[in-house]
Scaffold this active site. Structure first.
Site, PDB file in Angstrom:
ATOM      1  N   LYS A  96       0.801  -1.221   0.000  1.00 63.49           N
ATOM      2  CA  LYS A  96       0.000   0.000   0.000  1.00 63.49           C
ATOM      3  C   LYS A  96       0.839   1.280   0.000  1.00 63.49           C
ATOM      4  O   LYS A  96       0.398   2.306  -0.514  1.00 63.49           O
ATOM      5  CB  LYS A  96      -0.965   0.002   1.196  1.00 63.49           C
ATOM      6  CG  LYS A  96      -2.054  -1.068   1.089  1.00 63.49           C
ATOM      7  CD  LYS A  96      -3.036  -0.974   2.243  1.00 63.49           C
ATOM      8  CE  LYS A  96      -4.128  -2.030   2.128  1.00 63.49           C
ATOM      9  NZ  LYS A  96      -5.144  -1.911   3.188  1.00 63.49           N
ATOM     10  N   ASN A 134      -4.701   1.594  -1.777  1.00 66.00           N
ATOM     11  CA  ASN A 134      -5.185   0.214  -1.944  1.00 66.00           C
ATOM     12  C   ASN A 134      -5.874   0.019  -3.294  1.00 66.00           C
ATOM     13  O   ASN A 134      -6.310  -1.084  -3.604  1.00 66.00           O
ATOM     14  CB  ASN A 134      -6.133  -0.186  -0.798  1.00 66.00           C
ATOM     15  CG  ASN A 134      -7.519   0.402  -0.967  1.00 66.00           C
ATOM     16  OD1 ASN A 134      -7.680   1.488  -1.499  1.00 66.00           O
ATOM     17  ND2 ASN A 134      -8.523  -0.318  -0.495  1.00 66.00           N
ATOM     18  N   GLY A 139     -15.379  -7.160   9.587  1.00 66.93           N
ATOM     19  CA  GLY A 139     -14.399  -6.979   8.532  1.00 66.93           C
ATOM     20  C   GLY A 139     -14.949  -7.233   7.140  1.00 66.93           C
ATOM     21  O   GLY A 139     -14.518  -6.603   6.173  1.00 66.93           O
TER      22      GLY A 139
END
Length: 278
Positions: free
Chosen positions: A71, A92, A241
């Site tokens: 990243k 990202n 998540g």
């Protein structure tokens, strides 16, 4: 620019990458959007291999999804990055334009905000962040948009505490630092964002209050975490998540394909099915 037969390509890059759910999510989106010429793969790529990989991509490529440890490593390879990506020094999402430019963005931050909004969290008076890794800086960036008061970061080392305080100054967030040994106190905050690895919050399970606020646990495997299960058992709101993964992927699909809205519900269903199959 697409190839003569209309093919477009995208992929997830990282190391490790084998367990990434991104292919499931993006391929589902392509199918739902009728993008029959689109493909999405994954490649095990580390920092050393990244420049050569990016340099070797042809005009059929539409974009890349990046995970750790790429990243930050990708930034020097790009023509420009968004304000959001710049604020957390992490990209990202890479989109390749028709004129050959490489544009970097960070969809983790707006993905977090969207996942919280979906659960009814538009604003919060205060928040707590468990952990101080890369995801914690994205959490602070998200909180800079929705938190009107202080954010307490619970960390294991003085160095990490200084890093979080530095991120707070950069993002305009009033960050206060507490030692990890005091992490039980975090659970009484209206919004708790857990950015720690699997197992790290297990010791907090018995400390969940009777009327908890909202927990955002960025893990999706294993799920639910012990903390998330205990939180839900006490009727607290839980964001997981997978919610984050789907919301940030929705934004990636929209940027890479130019088609909106991306099929959020179908992507989430595909992600849940893939996790259940494991």
């Amino acid at each position: 620019m697409a190839s003569a037969d209309g093919r477009r390509r995208a992929a997830a890059l990282g190391s490790p990458i084998a367990h990434s759910l991104s292919p499931v999510l993006h391929r589902t989106a392509y199918r739902e959007l009728g993008l029959t010429g689109w493909s999405y793969d994954r490649f095990e790529i580390d920092e050393a291999a990244l420049p050569g990989f990016v340099q070797g991509l042809d005009s059929t490529w539409a974009g890349l999804s990046l995970t750790m440890p790429l990243k930050r490593a990708v930034i020097p390879l790009l023509d420009s990055i968004s304000e959001t990506a710049s604020s957390v020094e992490a990209v990202n999402t890479v989109v390749f334009t028709d004129d050959g430019r490489r544009l970097g963005d960070n969809t983790d931050v707006p993905g977090m905000i969207a996942a919280l909004r979906e659960r009814g969290v538009e604003k919060t008076e205060s928040a707590a962040v468990l952990g101080a890794g890369a995801t914690a800086s994205s959490a602070l960036a998200a909180l800079s948009e929705i938190c009107t008061g202080p954010v307490t970061a619970y960390v294991r080392s003085r160095e990490r505490g200084q890093e979080m305080r530095g991120w707070g100054e950069r993002l305009g967030v009033d960050v206060r630092i507490s030692d990890w040994a005091e992490a039980e106190q975090a659970l009484h905050t209206p919004l708790v964002i857990a950015t720690t690895p699997a197992g790290a919050t297990d010791a907090l399970v018995d400390a969940v209050p009777d009327r908890p606020g909202t927990l955002f646990d960025v893990l999706y495997e294993p799920w639910p975490t012990g903390l998330a299960a205990a939180w839900a058992a006490r009727n607290g709101a839980v964001v997981g998540g997978l919610d984050l993964l789907v919301h940030q992927a929705v934004l990636q699909v929209e940027q890479m394909t130019g088609r909106a809205p991306a099929p959020l519900a179908a992507m989430r269903q595909a992600g849940e099915a893939a996790l259940a199959a494991r």
